[in-house]
Design a protein around this motif. Structure first.
Motif, short mmCIF file in Angstrom:
data_model
loop_
_atom_site.label_atom_id
_atom_site.label_comp_id
_atom_site.label_asym_id
_atom_site.label_seq_id
_atom_site.Cartn_x
_atom_site.Cartn_y
_atom_site.Cartn_z
N VAL A 88 0.76 -1.18 -0.11
CA VAL A 88 -0.10 0.04 0.03
C VAL A 88 0.75 1.50 -0.01
O VAL A 88 0.48 2.14 -0.59
CB VAL A 88 -1.00 -0.32 1.29
CG1 VAL A 88 -2.02 0.97 1.31
CG2 VAL A 88 -1.70 -1.29 1.25
N HIS A 89 1.68 1.40 0.91
CA HIS A 89 2.62 2.47 0.96
C HIS A 89 4.11 2.17 1.43
O HIS A 89 4.44 1.01 1.43
CB HIS A 89 1.96 3.61 1.91
CG HIS A 89 1.86 2.72 3.28
ND1 HIS A 89 2.29 3.53 4.45
CD2 HIS A 89 1.25 1.78 3.39
CE1 HIS A 89 1.94 2.73 5.47
NE2 HIS A 89 1.49 1.68 4.98
N ARG A 313 -3.46 16.35 7.09
CA ARG A 313 -3.75 15.09 7.20
C ARG A 313 -5.13 14.81 7.38
O ARG A 313 -5.73 13.79 7.03
CB ARG A 313 -3.17 14.51 8.70
CG ARG A 313 -1.69 14.48 8.46
CD ARG A 313 -0.86 13.56 9.53
NE ARG A 313 0.62 13.40 9.65
CZ ARG A 313 1.25 14.50 10.13
NH1 ARG A 313 0.89 15.25 10.90
NH2 ARG A 313 2.54 14.58 10.00
N GLU A 314 -5.86 15.67 8.07
CA GLU A 314 -7.39 15.60 8.06
C GLU A 314 -8.20 15.51 7.07
O GLU A 314 -9.14 14.97 6.49
CB GLU A 314 -8.24 16.59 9.27
CG GLU A 314 -9.45 16.28 9.65
CD GLU A 314 -10.12 16.62 10.68
OE1 GLU A 314 -9.65 18.05 10.94
OE2 GLU A 314 -11.00 16.31 11.34
N GLU A 316 -6.72 14.85 4.01
CA GLU A 316 -6.56 13.58 3.21
C GLU A 316 -7.47 12.41 3.68
O GLU A 316 -7.93 11.77 3.20
CB GLU A 316 -5.13 13.23 3.48
CG GLU A 316 -4.75 12.02 2.54
CD GLU A 316 -3.18 11.71 2.64
OE1 GLU A 316 -2.44 12.64 2.74
OE2 GLU A 316 -3.06 10.58 2.49
N GLY A 317 -7.46 12.52 5.19
CA GLY A 317 -8.43 11.26 5.74
C GLY A 317 -9.73 11.60 5.33
O GLY A 317 -10.73 10.67 4.91
N ALA A 318 -10.37 12.99 5.19
CA ALA A 318 -11.68 13.06 4.52
C ALA A 318 -11.84 12.55 3.00
O ALA A 318 -12.79 12.06 2.76
CB ALA A 318 -11.97 14.46 4.79
N ARG A 320 -10.03 10.24 1.68
CA ARG A 320 -9.96 8.75 1.52
C ARG A 320 -11.10 8.15 1.87
O ARG A 320 -11.54 7.25 1.37
CB ARG A 320 -8.81 8.27 2.56
CG ARG A 320 -7.42 8.59 2.03
CD ARG A 320 -6.37 8.07 3.13
NE ARG A 320 -5.08 8.05 2.69
CZ ARG A 320 -4.63 7.24 1.73
NH1 ARG A 320 -4.94 6.43 1.38
NH2 ARG A 320 -3.20 7.60 1.53
N ARG A 321 -11.87 8.88 3.04
CA ARG A 321 -13.30 8.15 3.33
C ARG A 321 -14.28 8.62 2.43
O ARG A 321 -15.11 7.66 1.92
CB ARG A 321 -13.61 9.37 4.74
CG ARG A 321 -14.94 8.52 5.09
CD ARG A 321 -15.24 7.37 5.77
NE ARG A 321 -16.37 7.16 6.64
CZ ARG A 321 -17.62 6.74 6.05
NH1 ARG A 321 -17.40 6.26 4.72
NH2 ARG A 321 -18.49 6.65 6.88
N ALA A 324 -13.46 6.14 -0.46
CA ALA A 324 -13.99 4.78 0.09
C ALA A 324 -15.34 4.45 -0.25
O ALA A 324 -15.92 3.55 -0.70
CB ALA A 324 -13.47 4.47 1.51
N ASN A 325 -16.38 5.52 0.19
CA ASN A 325 -17.53 5.52 0.29
C ASN A 325 -17.94 5.26 -1.45
O ASN A 325 -19.08 4.59 -1.61
CB ASN A 325 -18.25 6.77 0.79
CG ASN A 325 -19.54 6.50 0.90
OD1 ASN A 325 -20.20 7.12 0.19
ND2 ASN A 325 -20.02 5.87 1.88
N PHE A 328 -17.42 1.83 -2.36
CA PHE A 328 -18.32 1.06 -1.81
C PHE A 328 -19.68 0.81 -2.50
O PHE A 328 -20.49 0.03 -2.70
CB PHE A 328 -18.39 1.18 -0.30
CG PHE A 328 -19.36 0.36 0.61
CD1 PHE A 328 -18.83 -1.04 0.75
CD2 PHE A 328 -20.43 0.70 0.98
CE1 PHE A 328 -19.76 -1.99 1.28
CE2 PHE A 328 -21.29 -0.24 1.61
CZ PHE A 328 -20.86 -1.35 1.70
N ASP A 344 -20.07 11.96 9.69
CA ASP A 344 -19.42 11.77 11.04
C ASP A 344 -18.31 12.83 11.31
O ASP A 344 -18.14 13.34 12.47
CB ASP A 344 -18.64 10.27 11.18
CG ASP A 344 -19.52 9.31 10.58
OD1 ASP A 344 -20.72 9.43 10.54
OD2 ASP A 344 -18.66 8.36 9.89
N MET A 345 -17.64 12.95 10.22
CA MET A 345 -16.40 13.91 10.32
C MET A 345 -16.82 15.46 10.30
O MET A 345 -16.13 16.07 10.97
CB MET A 345 -15.66 13.62 9.02
CG MET A 345 -14.56 12.79 8.95
SD MET A 345 -13.59 12.62 7.59
CE MET A 345 -11.96 12.95 8.39
#
Lengths: 446, 234
Positions: A88-89, A313-314, A316-318, A320-321, A324-325, A328, A344-345
């Motif tokens: 992955v990295h 970072r946050e 990037e986290g958002a 990524r979420r 993913a959604n 999915f 949620d975020m």
């Protein structure tokens, strides 16, 4: 089934799942001339497992091997090297480099090949730091020494340090470059002291061409480490080798650092990185999305950039979420999807809805007093909102029906049951009740 | 000493393994898919799970470790809420393929632990070790003393796990009863749902207790029997 597998199966039934998964499942085993060798990932796990389970394990081994295995040994380590996790990295990203030797040098320098100047999005908040880092990378040891980059967490300091290291190596593949977090510098020094290898440690760090130490504020209060780093710094500085340091604050403001270190940290160039402005945040999101081959609409990028302002970072986290959604659900990224996936975020925190909050919200909505929710009054104008509140309490909390009943003035659970059924039927037959219920649901969960 | 496998003690209760296959996702299907992908090495390198208790965080973490090991990968589960642990439990764990760290809120405000986890996070990312971390709240609501750790915990996708709906819980109740070989009537199940805590953990514990009493007393799991178990009378 082998002896070890049988032991594992037996212990799975004897231990709690937490105990089993923490101490037994991670062990690796090898049978070696009447002895079962167990490998634990570190000393702590080894000591704990031996202390708590050695006797039982030995009994089981003897039993399942019909006495053929009579000994047990514990070792730190493992049977196999890491497998697909690296895909992955990190190290794996180096494998895409066509120059295998350069990739190996990057890996030994602890450098992430993804962190380059090309992948660093420039904005007003970081352009000076970026420009200085490029100059350092192209002319190590001669431009600014040391380069000190400071700023809040998650703003790109580490990215710039890796980018400096990567460009130094790309320009001069034989250069000795080391990127290290200050915590690792301390940990490695302690390990070297413990194993009588401090001279080797000193030689290693004093002979590099570029030393990149991240988050030097973690040296605070560690006098022995500061002293060693002080001498390393002097050796490199005097031999005109490049030093790049980062911290969460200006050198003089780092509490717990010796004055002589603070003054040296300011000898070269000190640059700050500020939180990104909206345009930079949006550009970062587009850059990441493009890297991952994802189509990110402009309005969604602005929506995410506006709402998540704390750090990259946050951000990037958002993203990524969000990705993913989309994967999915099989839907393209849109505003609707973003609002749903990131709810949620985007909420300040995971809002726990309480019965009290429901009573208060419903009372306000119907222009009643909260006390009416708990009263014995049975007029329609009060009883109906109370039933709505009970139905919402059942839907939005995990309280049992008796608990809900008690919270509504000591009513029986059958009253709650009746209320939820009534509201369910009314929502199907009465549009105004359905609208009220939906409005309240939105208010309580948004 | 036990000499033969046949003589080994086997607990009467069913061994309940927290596997990913056994996880009842309800509203958390996306989180489950993300965890499955992480465990197999095909997904995100880092995921954060949070949510109220009894939403299945621990189940997913332990299930991820089991799934990884089934694929001959290496994995380690660490419940930070457990007493007796020291920060040195993190030493060298970046050599694992998957790390599942539970109850991260237990170390909030403990400087040595926070620095140790921060250091592990950095090492894990550098070594390609997948991280699955769970806490009682979102990273910025954990009241961590180390902003560097908080920002790292925000780095990946985070999933707020939600509780199962009542019909899902009722279905779970019936299935667990069936697994235990117990015939639980619809009315009894409904009675439990209307009178007891409606979360999977409590329901499973209750139904296992009902099963034990039912076996001991040689009686069907009727509403009166369930009521007595719920009241702690038997």
């Amino acid at each position: 089934m082998g002896v070890w597998e049988q032991c594992v199966r037996q212990l799975k039934g004897e231990l709690t799942s937490a105990e089993f998964n923490t101490w037994i499942l991670p062990l690796q085993a090898q049978i070696d001339e009447g002895r079962l060798r167990l490998f634990a990932p570190n000393r702590f796990v080894l000591d704990w497992t031996r202390q708590h389970y050695e006797g039982r394990l030995l009994d089981l081994c003897r039993s399942y091997s019909d006495g053929a295995i009579g000994k047990l040994s514990f070792e730190v380590g493992g049977l196999e090297s890491k497998t697909s996790g690296a895909a992955v990295h990190g190290a794996a990203t180096l494998s895409v480099d066509t120059d295998g030797e350069l990739a190996a040098r990057r890996a030994s320098a602890n450098l992430n090949a993804d962190f380059t100047f090309d992948s660093f999005v420039e904005g007003k908040s970081n352009q000076l730091a970026r420009a200085a880092s490029i100059q350092i990378g192209q002319n190590p040891g001669t431009a600014y020494n040391p380069l000190f980059i400071y700023g809040g967490v998650g703003l790109g300091k580490t990215h710039l340090m890796h980018a400096v290291g990567n460009i130094v190596l790309a320009t001069n593949p034989s250069a000795r470059v080391v990127y290290l977090h200050s915590e690792r510098f301390v940990a490695e020094m302690i390990k070297a002291l413990q194993h009588n290898r401090i001279d080797e440690f000193k030689k290693t760090y004093r002979s590099v061409n570029a030393l990149l130490i991240d988050d030097v504020q973690f040296f605070a209060g560690k006098e022995r480490s500061q002293e060693e780093f002080f001498h390393t710094f002097n050796a490199l500085f005097e031999s005109r080798q490049q030093i790049v340091l980062s911290s969460d604050r200006f050198p003089k403001e780092v509490v717990g650092l010796e004055e002589r270190l603070k003054s040296r940290f300011g000898w070269g160039l000190t640059v700050s990185i500020e939180p990104p402005d909206l345009e930079t945040s949006v550009a970062i999101l587009h850059s990441k999305a493009s890297l991952w081959g994802v189509d990110l609409p402009e309005d969604v990028a602005f929506f995410v950039g506006r709402r998540i302002r704390s750090n990259i970072r946050e951000l990037e986290g958002a993203l990524r979420r969000l990705v993913a959604n989309a994967q999915f659900t099989g839907k393209p990224i849109s505003m609707e999807l973003a609002k749903h996936a990131l709810r949620d975020m985007l909420a300040a925190q995971d809002k726990q809805v309480s019965i009290e909050n429901i009573q208060k919200t419903v009372a306000e909505y119907y222009k009643l007093r909260t006390a009416d929710m708990l009263s014995a009054k049975r007029s329609r104008s009060i009883a109906r909102p109370r039933q709505v509140a009970m139905a919402l309490a059942k839907e939005l909390t995990k309280h049992s029906l008796p608990e809900i009943g008690r919270a509504f003035g000591g009513r029986d659970h059958t009253t709650v049951l009746h209320a939820t059924r009534t509201i369910k039927n009314l929502r199907d037959s009465d549009a105004s009740i359905e609208e009220d219920y939906k409005n309240l649901l939105r208010t309580l969960t948004s | 000493m036990i000499d033969h496998p046949g003589q080994l003690h086997l607990p009467i209760a069913l061994i309940r393994e927290p596997t990913l296959a056994d996880y009842r996702p309800g509203p958390n299907a996306e989180a489950l898919a993300a965890v499955e992908a992480l465990a197999s090495g095909t997904g995100e390198p880092y995921i954060y799970l949070f949510g109220a208790s009894s939403t299945g965080k621990t189940h997913l973490l332990q299930g991820a470790c089991q799934a990884a090991i089934k694929l001959t990968r290496t994995a380690q589960y660490i419940p930070l809420g457990k007493s007796g642990l020291l920060p040195s439990i993190f030493d060298d764990l970046e050599t694992r393929d998957v790390l599942a760290i539970d109850d991260v809120q237990a170390i909030a405000g403990k400087a040595d632990w926070e620095v140790a986890l921060f250091d592990l996070f950095n090492r894990a990312r550098a070594h390609g070790c997948a991280l699955l971390i769970a806490g009682g709240a979102a990273p910025d609501a954990l009241e961590l003393g180390l902003p560097d750790l908080c920002s790292r915990l925000q780095w990946g996708p985070r999933y707020c796990l939600l509780p199962l709906s009542d019909p899902d819980c009722e279905q779970l109740l019936m299935e667990i009863a069936a697994e235990l070989g117990m015939r639980l009537g619809q009315e009894t199940a409904r009675y439990i749902m209307n009178n007891y805590a409606r979360d999977p953990g409590s329901l499973v514990t209750l139904i296992e207790r009902v099963d034990q009493v039912s076996l001991r007393e040689q009686r069907q799991p009727s509403i009166p029997l369930v009521r007595r178990v719920m009241r702690g009378e038997i």
